[in-house]
Design a protein around this motif. Structure first.
Motif, PDB file in Angstrom:
ATOM      1  N   ASN A 267       0.839  -1.194   0.000  1.00  0.00           N
ATOM      2  CA  ASN A 267       0.000   0.000   0.000  1.00  0.00           C
ATOM      3  C   ASN A 267       0.880   1.252   0.000  1.00  0.00           C
ATOM      4  O   ASN A 267       1.637   1.473   0.936  1.00  0.00           O
ATOM      5  CB  ASN A 267      -0.882  -0.010   1.253  1.00  0.00           C
ATOM      6  N   PRO A 268       0.800   2.104  -1.008  1.00  0.00           N
ATOM      7  CA  PRO A 268       1.647   3.304  -1.049  1.00  0.00           C
ATOM      8  C   PRO A 268       1.092   4.493  -0.268  1.00  0.00           C
ATOM      9  O   PRO A 268       1.725   5.552  -0.227  1.00  0.00           O
ATOM     10  CB  PRO A 268       1.686   3.629  -2.546  1.00  0.00           C
ATOM     11  N   LEU A 269      -0.061   4.347   0.369  1.00  0.00           N
ATOM     12  CA  LEU A 269      -0.751   5.486   0.971  1.00  0.00           C
ATOM     13  C   LEU A 269      -0.246   5.824   2.367  1.00  0.00           C
ATOM     14  O   LEU A 269       0.321   4.980   3.075  1.00  0.00           O
ATOM     15  CB  LEU A 269      -2.246   5.205   1.043  1.00  0.00           C
ATOM     16  N   CYS A 270      -0.488   7.063   2.750  1.00  0.00           N
ATOM     17  CA  CYS A 270      -0.263   7.532   4.110  1.00  0.00           C
ATOM     18  C   CYS A 270      -1.485   8.347   4.518  1.00  0.00           C
ATOM     19  O   CYS A 270      -1.939   9.222   3.769  1.00  0.00           O
ATOM     20  CB  CYS A 270       0.991   8.395   4.192  1.00  0.00           C
ATOM     21  N   SER A 271      -2.045   8.044   5.679  1.00  0.00           N
ATOM     22  CA  SER A 271      -3.164   8.821   6.209  1.00  0.00           C
ATOM     23  C   SER A 271      -2.605  10.039   6.938  1.00  0.00           C
ATOM     24  O   SER A 271      -1.723   9.912   7.789  1.00  0.00           O
ATOM     25  CB  SER A 271      -4.001   7.963   7.167  1.00  0.00           C
ATOM     26  N   VAL A 272      -3.105  11.218   6.588  1.00  0.00           N
ATOM     27  CA  VAL A 272      -2.613  12.463   7.168  1.00  0.00           C
ATOM     28  C   VAL A 272      -3.798  13.305   7.605  1.00  0.00           C
ATOM     29  O   VAL A 272      -4.805  13.402   6.895  1.00  0.00           O
ATOM     30  CB  VAL A 272      -1.753  13.259   6.157  1.00  0.00           C
ATOM     31  N   GLY A 273      -3.680  13.900   8.784  1.00  0.00           N
ATOM     32  CA  GLY A 273      -4.752  14.752   9.267  1.00  0.00           C
ATOM     33  C   GLY A 273      -4.219  15.863  10.152  1.00  0.00           C
ATOM     34  O   GLY A 273      -3.106  15.783  10.685  1.00  0.00           O
ATOM     35  N   LEU A 274      -5.008  16.902  10.285  1.00  0.00           N
ATOM     36  CA  LEU A 274      -4.668  18.057  11.112  1.00  0.00           C
ATOM     37  C   LEU A 274      -5.841  18.337  12.040  1.00  0.00           C
ATOM     38  O   LEU A 274      -6.966  18.545  11.585  1.00  0.00           O
ATOM     39  CB  LEU A 274      -4.406  19.270  10.214  1.00  0.00           C
TER      40      LEU A 274
END
Length: 571
Positions: A267-274
């Motif tokens: 999986n190449p994804l990264c979960s990012v949040g602020l």
């Protein structure tokens, strides 16, 4: 098991025993448990799998609760979600590894200092590292497990009307079905049909925390070690990119949950949040994309992560995240923890609360199937558990936002929380190991062993310790005392209790990580527990033998690598 039941002499024809609204991870685990025990379950889902969901970062307490629930209810597939090794082997190669909670403190317009970093390491022994759940895969997996055990699923179907009677609940769906059941569970989260029907939501959430979020999944996110401080400069046990990384600052924090941080991930994804404190950072009319760009301009040491990153969708921007409910259970109904309320993703505690509520509701439903009692009184302990979990989650999150005011304040505060999580994981591990060595199912009933606060491992003195520390931080944020004074009081607080193992070195501000989770470090901790801990801690956490823990290494490896249809993990 459904069928006909005589109520006051009149036969009632049930189409199903239990209706569960929503097919997130909580609803599907509950459905699998009930179906495994011969209960007829119908899941109603407005959307369709696979689908995105938040709640992607695991913690030790959640993983322990999954293993306990799997053993207690004889659904071994639940336990596969408890470590990155078991999940990648049995469920999906799309999940990331979590070896730590990492924190970097930032100031606007300035480079981040290596000395202003902290970490909570996660042990590999005995079960393996934690994981970053790729919820599209894990939720669909648990739905399939529920179906395997016999649950019926109606996707792209909405519950239009829900009517409760003394002897049944009736659900009318958007497909024209009218389903009669003995009991209904709402696991739909914020959009809960029962919350609307019974006006359950508080108009003003009963929370100290005030936060909102923007988030997305991205490709091309650079791991921190590609551009940031070296491991030697940071002085932390493991790479920040090998865990859940938090960029913290006065007024909020950003999360990074990579799914591609282990060699065999596909999986190449990264979960990012602020997440932002709405009292100092209210909604400003900007789009999520614009606000994210503004955030990166403000904090230059974070921006290199995203030089080549591309979001999978436009950044989603939320209003205030917090919501709470007046009631959690009633006659013939219950709502899961995440449906009852939510606080903030800080320290990833939502799934632990959800798992606890699933365990409690499952127990009540299975008892109700025996004696026909689905009253509110039967499920009152569910409400008690959920309300207590939400209160603690709120105190934890609000304490963090208050501590973000100053790095040294944060460095002192996170130890108070970390100590509680450490004790909680000791309690859950002990329960599981005792069950494995004795076969006594009573050890699995962890929600009944002591007041279930979700933190502090059943030690009553921890609650006072925690609340006292929280108050010091609140006073500093309110400028009633200085951050320096609050820090002093927090370190002095450690001297008032006897449950802190000396090898944690918790009173040393220069050791910016909690616990040595290597095999020698854990061995040292265990033998302190057997010989140096107060008697009540020995009884609570250390009343088994060290070889019993070592046997779990072998037992768990065998369990993880089974490819044939599994049986329950009883050792």
């Amino acid at each position: 098991m459904h069928g006909t039941e005589a109520i006051n002499g009149a036969p009632i024809e049930y189409d199903t025993d239990v209706v569960i609204l929503g097919t997130g991870i909580g609803g599907t685990i509950l459905a699998a448990i009930l179906a495994r025990h011969g209960v007829s379950v119908t899941l109603i889902e407005k959307g369709q799998h696979p689908r995105f969901a938040l709640g992607e970062s695991m913690i030790l307490e959640t993983s322990e609760m999954l293993r306990i629930t799997a053993a207690r209810y004889d659904v071994p597939e639940i336990a596969y979600l408890s470590t990155v090794q078991s999940t990648s082997y049995q469920v999906s190669s799309n999940c990331g590894v979590k070896k730590n909670f990492g924190f970097l403190y930032h100031r606007p317009g300035k480079q981040q200092l290596a000395s202003e970093s902290t970490q909570i390491p996660i042990p590999k022994t005995p079960y393996g590292y934690e994981l970053h759940l790729y919820r599209q895969d894990t939720d669909a997996y648990m739905l399939a497990v529920a179906m395997k055990y016999g649950a019926r699923v109606k996707q792209r179907t909405e519950a239009m009307e829900i009517d409760f009677h003394s002897d049944r609940v009736e659900v009318e769906t958007s497909r024209g079905d009218r389903i009669r059941a003995r009991f209904l569970v709402d696991s739909c989260g914020f959009g809960s049909p029962l919350a609307k029907k019974f006006d359950l939501r508080h108009k003003e959430p009963k929370c100290h925390t005030h936060s909102r979020a923007i988030f997305a999944h991205l490709v091309g996110v650079k791991p921190y070690h590609d551009f940031g401080h070296s491991q030697a400069e940071l002085g932390l046990p493991s790479k920040l990119a090998e865990g859940t990384l938090h960029h913290i600052f006065n007024g909020g924090w950003a999360w990074m949950i990579p799914f591609n941080n282990r060699p065999t991930s596909t999986n190449p994804l990264c979960s990012v949040g602020l997440n932002l404190d709405t009292r100092t950072n209210p909604k400003n009319g900007l789009s999520g994309n614009e606000e994210w760009a503004q955030f990166l301009d403000r904090y230059p040491h974070i921006a290199p992560h995203f030089e080549d990153a591309v979001p999978m969708w436009d950044w989603i921007s939320t209003p205030r995240l917090q919501y709470t409910s007046k009631q959690v259970v009633g006659d013939r109904w219950a709502i899961l923890s995440q449906t009852a309320g939510a606080v903030d993703a800080m320290f990833s505690r939502g799934n632990y609360s959800t798992c606890a509520s699933v365990d409690a509701i499952a127990e009540g439903v299975l008892e109700g199937m025996k004696d026909g009692d689905f009253s509110r009184a039967r499920f009152q302990h569910v409400e008690d558990i959920v309300f207590q979990a939400l209160e603690y989650n709120d105190l934890i999150a609000s304490g963090c936002y208050n501590a973000f005011k100053d790095f040294e304040l944060w460095n002192a505060w996170y130890r108070v929380y970390g100590m509680g999580a450490f004790l909680e994981s000791l309690r859950l591990t002990r329960a599981y190991v005792k069950y494995q060595t004795t076969g006594d199912m009573e050890y699995m009933k962890v929600l009944h062993h002591c007041p279930f606060l979700t933190l502090g491992g059943g030690i009553e003195a921890y609650d006072e310790y925690f609340r006292t520390g929280w108050e010091f931080v609140r006073q500093a944020h309110a400028q009633a005392i200085s951050p320096k004074e609050a820090v002093k009081k927090l370190y002095e607080l450690h001297d008032t209790v006897d449950f802190i193992p000396p090898m944690l070195d918790i009173k040393n501000p220069n050791r910016r990580y909690l616990s040595d989770v290597s095999m020698p470090g854990l061995t040292k901790l265990f033998f302190w527990g057997k010989t140096g801990a107060p008697k009540y801690m020995k009884d609570l956490y250390f009343d088994y033998q060290y070889p019993d823990l070592l046997k779990e290494l072998v037992r768990w490896k065998d369990f993880v690598q089974r490819r044939s249809p599994p049986t329950a993990y009883h050792g």
